[in-house]
Structure formats: C-alpha cells, structure tokens
Design a protein around this motif. Structure first.
Motif, PDB file in Angstrom:
ATOM      1  N   UNK A 182      23.811 -65.509  73.320  1.00 30.68           N
ATOM      2  CA  UNK A 182      25.125 -64.856  73.362  1.00 30.68           C
ATOM      3  C   UNK A 182      25.086 -63.446  73.944  1.00 30.68           C
ATOM      4  N   UNK A 183      24.142 -62.631  73.493  1.00 28.56           N
ATOM      5  CA  UNK A 183      24.095 -61.255  73.980  1.00 28.56           C
ATOM      6  C   UNK A 183      23.848 -61.216  75.484  1.00 28.56           C
ATOM      7  N   UNK A 184      22.935 -62.054  75.954  1.00 34.29           N
ATOM      8  CA  UNK A 184      22.633 -62.079  77.387  1.00 34.29           C
ATOM      9  C   UNK A 184      23.825 -62.572  78.200  1.00 34.29           C
ATOM     10  N   UNK A 185      24.528 -63.563  77.680  1.00 36.59           N
ATOM     11  CA  UNK A 185      25.715 -64.056  78.382  1.00 36.59           C
ATOM     12  C   UNK A 185      26.770 -62.963  78.498  1.00 36.59           C
ATOM     13  N   UNK A 186      26.997 -62.243  77.396  1.00 39.50           N
ATOM     14  CA  UNK A 186      28.046 -61.221  77.394  1.00 39.50           C
ATOM     15  C   UNK A 186      27.668 -60.026  78.267  1.00 39.50           C
ATOM     16  N   UNK A 187      26.388 -59.682  78.323  1.00 39.11           N
ATOM     17  CA  UNK A 187      25.999 -58.507  79.101  1.00 39.11           C
ATOM     18  C   UNK A 187      25.679 -58.833  80.560  1.00 39.11           C
ATOM     19  N   UNK A 188      25.739 -60.103  80.915  1.00 41.12           N
ATOM     20  CA  UNK A 188      25.391 -60.516  82.270  1.00 41.12           C
ATOM     21  C   UNK A 188      26.431 -60.119  83.312  1.00 41.12           C
ATOM     22  N   UNK A 189      27.677 -59.832  82.851  1.00 39.19           N
ATOM     23  CA  UNK A 189      28.749 -59.547  83.788  1.00 39.19           C
ATOM     24  C   UNK A 189      29.368 -60.796  84.382  1.00 39.19           C
ATOM     25  N   UNK A 190      28.923 -61.968  83.946  1.00 41.02           N
ATOM     26  CA  UNK A 190      29.411 -63.242  84.503  1.00 41.02           C
ATOM     27  C   UNK A 190      30.554 -63.838  83.694  1.00 41.02           C
ATOM     28  N   UNK A 191      30.724 -63.373  82.454  1.00 42.09           N
ATOM     29  CA  UNK A 191      31.721 -63.977  81.552  1.00 42.09           C
ATOM     30  C   UNK A 191      33.014 -63.164  81.587  1.00 42.09           C
ATOM     31  N   UNK A 192      34.122 -63.833  81.836  1.00 40.20           N
ATOM     32  CA  UNK A 192      35.422 -63.159  81.947  1.00 40.20           C
ATOM     33  C   UNK A 192      36.079 -62.964  80.586  1.00 40.20           C
ATOM     34  N   UNK A 193      35.986 -63.972  79.718  1.00 41.38           N
ATOM     35  CA  UNK A 193      36.605 -63.918  78.384  1.00 41.38           C
ATOM     36  C   UNK A 193      35.673 -64.618  77.393  1.00 41.38           C
ATOM     37  N   UNK A 194      35.565 -64.041  76.205  1.00 42.16           N
ATOM     38  CA  UNK A 194      34.793 -64.642  75.115  1.00 42.16           C
ATOM     39  C   UNK A 194      35.776 -65.184  74.083  1.00 42.16           C
ATOM     40  N   UNK A 195      35.791 -66.508  73.886  1.00 40.13           N
ATOM     41  CA  UNK A 195      36.648 -67.148  72.887  1.00 40.13           C
ATOM     42  C   UNK A 195      35.823 -67.358  71.629  1.00 40.13           C
ATOM     43  N   UNK A 196      36.282 -66.784  70.513  1.00 39.44           N
ATOM     44  CA  UNK A 196      35.424 -66.694  69.333  1.00 39.44           C
ATOM     45  C   UNK A 196      36.238 -66.712  68.050  1.00 39.44           C
ATOM     46  N   UNK A 197      35.555 -66.979  66.923  1.00 35.91           N
ATOM     47  CA  UNK A 197      36.172 -66.825  65.606  1.00 35.91           C
ATOM     48  C   UNK A 197      36.298 -65.354  65.241  1.00 35.91           C
ATOM     49  N   UNK A 198      35.650 -64.494  66.008  1.00 34.81           N
ATOM     50  CA  UNK A 198      35.726 -63.046  65.823  1.00 34.81           C
ATOM     51  C   UNK A 198      35.004 -62.603  64.556  1.00 34.81           C
ATOM     52  N   UNK A 212      37.994 -60.327  74.297  1.00 34.26           N
ATOM     53  CA  UNK A 212      37.836 -61.403  73.321  1.00 34.26           C
ATOM     54  C   UNK A 212      39.161 -62.074  73.026  1.00 34.26           C
ATOM     55  N   UNK A 213      39.148 -63.406  72.995  1.00 32.96           N
ATOM     56  CA  UNK A 213      40.263 -64.170  72.450  1.00 32.96           C
ATOM     57  C   UNK A 213      39.824 -64.639  71.074  1.00 32.96           C
ATOM     58  N   UNK A 214      40.382 -64.051  70.042  1.00 35.06           N
ATOM     59  CA  UNK A 214      39.979 -64.338  68.666  1.00 35.06           C
ATOM     60  C   UNK A 214      40.822 -65.460  68.077  1.00 35.06           C
ATOM     61  N   UNK A 215      40.148 -66.465  67.544  1.00 36.14           N
ATOM     62  CA  UNK A 215      40.815 -67.539  66.793  1.00 36.14           C
ATOM     63  C   UNK A 215      40.177 -67.531  65.406  1.00 36.14           C
ATOM     64  N   UNK A 251      41.663 -54.711  73.026  1.00 35.00           N
ATOM     65  CA  UNK A 251      40.382 -55.234  73.481  1.00 35.00           C
ATOM     66  C   UNK A 251      40.436 -56.741  73.716  1.00 35.00           C
ATOM     67  N   UNK A 252      41.566 -57.364  73.412  1.00 33.41           N
ATOM     68  CA  UNK A 252      41.698 -58.804  73.559  1.00 33.41           C
ATOM     69  C   UNK A 252      42.953 -59.283  72.872  1.00 33.41           C
ATOM     70  N   UNK A 253      42.978 -60.568  72.541  1.00 26.28           N
ATOM     71  CA  UNK A 253      44.151 -61.174  71.920  1.00 26.28           C
ATOM     72  C   UNK A 253      43.729 -61.995  70.705  1.00 26.28           C
ATOM     73  N   UNK A 254      44.709 -62.285  69.864  1.00 27.60           N
ATOM     74  CA  UNK A 254      44.491 -63.115  68.680  1.00 27.60           C
ATOM     75  C   UNK A 254      45.390 -64.336  68.754  1.00 27.60           C
ATOM     76  N   UNK A 255      44.837 -65.477  68.367  1.00 31.72           N
ATOM     77  CA  UNK A 255      45.586 -66.733  68.439  1.00 31.72           C
ATOM     78  C   UNK A 255      45.227 -67.578  67.224  1.00 31.72           C
TER      79      UNK A 255
END
Length: 437
Positions: A351-367, A382-385, A403-407
C-alpha cells in the motif's frame, strides 16, 4: 520531533532497552513495529513481543529489534473475528455498525483481551524483565492488553501509542473532561466538526449505552490478572502510563484539547519511505506499464476484511470497471472472482509503495487511521467508505479538510459514478489541499 519526545522519558546517557508489545495483526501491529523501527534506527534496543501468528511476515527485520513470538492468535482466530464481529458490519447498513457488536462479538474481544493480558503478565514476559533492565514499555491499548499492569508490576514507565480517537484515555488520565457533546465530540458522534443538535446529543447518548458492554469487556477480561497482583481495578495501574503518542496529524484534527503528555506523531513512521526505492512485483510493474494514459484507482478495505462475499463491494468494482478505470484491488485469499484485464487483484498489496509511486489517482478505502494518514503524506485523494469504529470520524475529517470525499455504502449504486468521476476531474484541487496541509 519524535526522537525528542521519546528522549523526554529515556535516559540520554546510554542506549535504552525498550519493551514493545503488540496487539492484533494488520495495521495495528505494523504501525507499532514502524515506530519500533524509528527507535531502533536511533540506536535503542527493542524487544518486540508478537502474539499473532505470522504477524510480522511483511515487516523489515532490524539488528536492534529482537522479536519474541509468543503466539496466542492465529488465522482461525482471524476467521472467528470476521465471522462474529466484522462480516455483519460490512454487509449490513451503516447504521447497523454499533448493533453488530452483539454478545458473540463482545465474547471474541473478551478473548482477545484475556489472551493478550495472559501474555504480558505471564511468566515468560516477567522472566524477560528479571533478566533485562528495561527503560520503557511501548504498546497500543495498554490498559486492556495488560501492558499497563506490566508497567506497574515492574515499575517501568509505559508509553501508549494510539490512533487519534483514543485521545480520551489521555484526557481521563489527567482528569480532564471528555468532550462528549462539545466541539469536537470525541465519542461516537460522526458529525463532530459542528456542534450537535439536542436530538443528536440524545442519539450519541443512546449509542454510548449500546456500546457500553463492549467497552466493559476489556476491564472484565483484565480483572483476574489484576487480582493476581493485588489490584482491584484498571484505575490502580493507569499511573504507569506516562506518555501518549497519538497516531494523528494536526492537519486533520487541530485544535483538540490535548493534555501535556499527549503528543501527535502521525506520519513519523512514513518519513524514511520517501527516500526508499520502490520495488514492485513484476505483476504490478506490468499492470502499471499497461495503464499509461489511464487513471489508476487503488481499492483496499484492510487486512482482515474478506470482501469476496460482500455485495456492495462487487458493485463498487463493477462501477469502476464501467468508468474505464484501471483498478488495483486488495482481495482476500477466498476470492475466486474472475476480473477483466483492467483489474489487478492482489491478496497482499504494497500500500505505501502504491500510494507514493505517483501512479494512483484515487485511493478508495474504509478510511482506517493508518490509511488516512498515508493519503495525506503521499498526496493521494481518498474516497472513504467507512464501516465502523473511528472510520466514520476519519471520513468526515477527510471530506471536511478537502482531502477527498465520503460515501456511505448504501449510496454506492446511486452516487459512486458521480463521486469518482468528480474526484478524478478535480484531482488537482484535492492534491493541492493535501500538499498545503
């Protein structure tokens, strides 16, 4: 800053011996281990007691960290946790989160506390203290795990490392009022960035009563271990806790009423990662190469979640596929779903490498707590669910700060397409807010 804080209670004249005790696996265990790595890099010796089977498999060894495995929690217990505590929460309505902590779930957590306290007040650990002069005990949820008891028995000061929503422990320790109905509320009120109405106050009070048996389960599990050493309640051992290190960042939660012995250190464990090389598996490298010119979305709902039979999760992934997005998704080992080429399923995601790679546009997560701190540190909207516990508060903070949205999961069929599309279109705004913060 973190090292300065620790040095307040560590002898400066010599290398210190630190006893660290873990709770369960996943993000809780790795967050504590990351903190141990910082201290080990500073020259301190760490004895890290791990109670989870294979809990440190993904953690980096360090010559100054000696791991003692006293395993009392394995994969079958994780399955029990999912079945009795988490599955109904993930599958049910968001409003069902508290009711899901019923008798069977409370019994699971009582067993967690009992086994943990049995380790940290048991003969094997006490024998370690008879052979080594420890300067500090470091742990998470130290009162219910038995670490505060251990500190009292051995007369070694305890440092409690907690996510931000547990700041009430530090408040109680200093006899300061908990901000239950004020601004911000620290107990079960998810809309805490404004003063709650009278009806909402009553709702919070009702929730508190529903949640009370769960809160009491820790104290009940600890009672036999307290009596073993001649103590009547957890109040008798709380003074062993000298410092609270809060896994939080002021960009999210300033201002909180903070006692003088509560220090926010969120993101400290991520500082060194900025300079470390990113080493993806060939599978991930190929997927990212094939994703050039497309928007990549990363989806993960934590290490314990078994999402393969959660209906709204499948619906969410299908919506992301329909939006012509490239999706990296954390799945569980039980998942046998066939995905199209635009989706890369991983049973373990860096996860950390994916997020810091600059390749990921949005992280969908339980937050979860670690995830929301990683998003701001690596500037990934972050799109928090949210599903339970502090995740609702975290989601509100992410949305409030821009910093993102909540859904809510109930709204996925109706709003997910619109929200995801908007986040990709306005990516620069979210990214700018995070970088500024």
């Amino acid at each position: 800053m973190l090292l300065r804080v620790i040095l307040l209670i560590l002898p400066i004249s010599h290398t210190s011996n630190i006893f660290a005790g873990s709770l369960l696996g996943g993000s809780h265990l790795t967050a504590l281990y990351d903190l141990a790595l910082i201290l080990a890099d500073s020259g301190h010796n760490i004895t890290f007691v791990n109670i989870v089977s294979r809990g440190l498999d993904k953690c980096v060894p360090h010559p100054n960290i000696h791991v003692a495995n006293i395993v009392v929690w394995d994969s079958q217990d994780e399955d029990m946790m999912w079945k009795d505590c988490i599955a109904d929460v993930m599958k049910g309505d968001s409003g069902y989160a508290l009711e899901a902590f019923g008798p069977s779930c409370i019994e699971v957590w009582r067993e967690v506390w009992k086994r943990s306290a049995g380790v940290f007040s048991g003969e094997e650990v006490l024998d370690m203290f008879s052979r080594t002069q420890f300067d500090v005990i470091l742990g998470e949820k130290v009162e219910n795990t038995g670490l505060a008891l251990l500190g009292t028995v051995t007369n070694v000061p305890v440092v409690n490392y907690e996510p931000s929503f547990m700041i009430e422990l530090a408040l109680l320790h200093n006899n300061l009022p908990m901000l239950v109905f004020s601004q911000p509320s620290l107990l079960l009120n998810h809309r805490f960035h404004r003063s709650p109405s009278f009806t909402e106050k009553l709702s919070v009070l009702k929730d508190a009563f529903i949640f009370l048996p769960f809160i009491q389960s820790g104290a009940e599990a600890m009672q036999p271990f307290l009596e073993k050493f001649g103590f009547s309640s957890l109040r008798d051992v709380k003074n062993s806790v000298k410092l609270y290190l809060t896994n939080d960042h002021p960009a999210f939660t300033f201002p909180f009423l903070r006692p003088p012995n509560d220090i926010p250190i969120g993101c400290a464990n991520l500082l060194e990662s900025k300079h470390a090389p990113i080493e993806f598996s060939p599978q991930i490298v190929q997927f990212l190469e094939e994703s050039v010119g497309k928007d990549v979305i990363y989806v993960s709902f934590g290490s314990y979640a078994k999402m393969s039979d959660v209906p709204w999760f499948s619906e969410l992934i299908n919506i992301l596929i329909e939006l012509d997005l490239r999706v990296i998704v954390k799945v569980d080992k039980y998942c046998d779903k066939i995905f199209p080429e635009s989706v890369l399923p991983l049973d373990w995601a860096p996860q950390k490498d994916l997020l810091r790679s600059g390749k990921v546009k949005v992280f969908v997560s339980h937050c979860g707590n670690n995830g929301r701190l990683e998003t701001i540190f690596y500037n990934v909207p972050a799109l928090c669910i949210p599903q339970f516990a502090d995740q609702f508060i975290n989601a509100e903070l992410v949305k409030l700060k821009g910093f993102g949205e909540s859904l809510m999961k109930e709204d996925i069929p109706y709003r997910a397409r619109e929200v995801v599309t908007s986040m990709i279109t306005d990516h620069g705004t979210y990214h700018g807010n995070m970088k500024k913060a």
